[in-house]
Write a protein that holds these residues in place. Sequence first.
Motif, PDB file in Angstrom:
ATOM      1  N   SER A 109       0.626  -0.953   0.120  1.00 39.41           N
ATOM      2  CA  SER A 109      -0.043  -0.451  -0.264  1.00 39.41           C
ATOM      3  C   SER A 109       1.190   1.198  -0.299  1.00 39.41           C
ATOM      4  O   SER A 109       1.873   1.730   0.706  1.00 39.41           O
ATOM      5  CB  SER A 109      -1.306  -0.188   1.275  1.00 39.41           C
ATOM      6  N   CYS A 110       0.548   2.184  -1.476  1.00 45.43           N
ATOM      7  CA  CYS A 110       1.445   3.369  -1.365  1.00 45.43           C
ATOM      8  C   CYS A 110       3.015   3.221  -1.020  1.00 45.43           C
ATOM      9  O   CYS A 110       3.655   4.104  -1.033  1.00 45.43           O
ATOM     10  CB  CYS A 110       1.238   3.682  -0.104  1.00 45.43           C
ATOM     11  N   PRO A 144       6.781   5.301   5.548  1.00 38.98           N
ATOM     12  CA  PRO A 144       6.046   5.113   6.770  1.00 38.98           C
ATOM     13  C   PRO A 144       4.944   6.565   6.340  1.00 38.98           C
ATOM     14  O   PRO A 144       3.601   6.843   7.627  1.00 38.98           O
ATOM     15  CB  PRO A 144       6.759   5.976   7.528  1.00 38.98           C
ATOM     16  N   ALA A 145       4.442   7.387   5.083  1.00 44.94           N
ATOM     17  CA  ALA A 145       3.905   8.279   5.860  1.00 44.94           C
ATOM     18  C   ALA A 145       2.323   8.586   6.387  1.00 44.94           C
ATOM     19  O   ALA A 145       1.654   8.815   6.364  1.00 44.94           O
ATOM     20  CB  ALA A 145       3.612   9.266   4.571  1.00 44.94           C
ATOM     21  N   VAL A 146       1.905   6.994   5.310  1.00 47.15           N
ATOM     22  CA  VAL A 146       0.294   5.884   5.670  1.00 47.15           C
ATOM     23  C   VAL A 146      -0.101   5.922   6.542  1.00 47.15           C
ATOM     24  O   VAL A 146      -0.915   6.201   7.115  1.00 47.15           O
ATOM     25  CB  VAL A 146       0.009   5.184   4.446  1.00 47.15           C
ATOM     26  N   LEU A 147       1.563   5.542   7.870  1.00 46.36           N
ATOM     27  CA  LEU A 147       0.861   5.166   8.856  1.00 46.36           C
ATOM     28  C   LEU A 147       1.182   6.203  10.011  1.00 46.36           C
ATOM     29  O   LEU A 147       0.057   6.216  10.473  1.00 46.36           O
ATOM     30  CB  LEU A 147       2.209   3.977   9.696  1.00 46.36           C
ATOM     31  N   LEU A 148       1.560   7.385   9.390  1.00 45.09           N
ATOM     32  CA  LEU A 148       1.979   8.515  10.489  1.00 45.09           C
ATOM     33  C   LEU A 148       0.446   9.378   9.920  1.00 45.09           C
ATOM     34  O   LEU A 148       0.026  10.079  11.001  1.00 45.09           O
ATOM     35  CB  LEU A 148       3.356   9.648   9.608  1.00 45.09           C
ATOM     36  N   HIS A 149      -0.571   9.098   8.545  1.00 47.50           N
ATOM     37  CA  HIS A 149      -1.286   9.546   8.515  1.00 47.50           C
ATOM     38  C   HIS A 149      -2.569   8.630   9.276  1.00 47.50           C
ATOM     39  O   HIS A 149      -3.410   9.707   9.927  1.00 47.50           O
ATOM     40  CB  HIS A 149      -1.628   9.725   7.368  1.00 47.50           C
TER      41      HIS A 149
END
Length: 286
Positions: A109-110, A144-149
């Motif tokens: 994902s992403c 990790p941007a999607v995790l931080l989001h």
Amino acid sequence: MNTTATTTALLKLGGEVVAEESALRAVLADVRALCEAGWRFVLCHGGGPQAGALQERLGVPTVKVGGRRVTDPPTLQIMKQVLAGEVSVDLVAAAVAAGLPAVGLSGVSCGLVTAHRRPPARVSGGGDAPVDFGFVGDIDEIRPAVLLHLWAGGYVPVLNSLGLDGSTDPQRATRQVYNINADTVASAVAAALRVDHLFLVTGIGGVMRDKDDPTTRIPVLHASEARQAIADGTVVGGMIPKIEEALDNLRHGIGAVHIIGPRAGCLEQAARRPGTQGTALLPDDA
């Protein structure tokens, strides 16, 4: 150890824990309590037992070398079905039932986990000859941007260990998916997020001097002791890659890696007093 309201953690669950309802319920109750106290968690899971069971039903041989699965094309298909399907859905369902706002996603994902095919290499426990692991990926990058989001939105990400081809060359980029050891993904994501704690929860519940005797649990292993335990055969099979990934995390600045069993209260106890639950791996100077 930092256990304030800003504490972040990555919890890796083996497939055997996901399959055991009472064990999973105990661990997720801990996660919920800590989240209510302000912690942020990423849950990362494997699916080895489920994959092995499906391979047996389909007549696809399971081949492992040094505790690591060899992933030929039929095995890769099974790993996709198990990791992104059965185990992910079951874990997210259990987390939601436990009161956690869980969101399932893949390392694909992403482009969260990008990787390249592992070249043949000698591995611990695999003898002297180089081993070709097939469609097994070595991680290039964690994004990790999607995790931080998701964290910013108050969600608990539930991540599987598939990765995507990481080539940035348009002439070479593919949609190839790789099977990656879940401990490897958990370690890399923990390092990228700079979490305070990395918990590896397994049915074994720690490092044993005799793998069949839980009374031989080793509470604390410093880095040099852990390397010696691999060399002298104290650590065997699937525990080898867990320890090697833990040692890599210590080199990257994570203060402690906890290998623990799925019992109520295990997460916070391990964080507060390393070694009281399972096995804590610590730097030599700790």
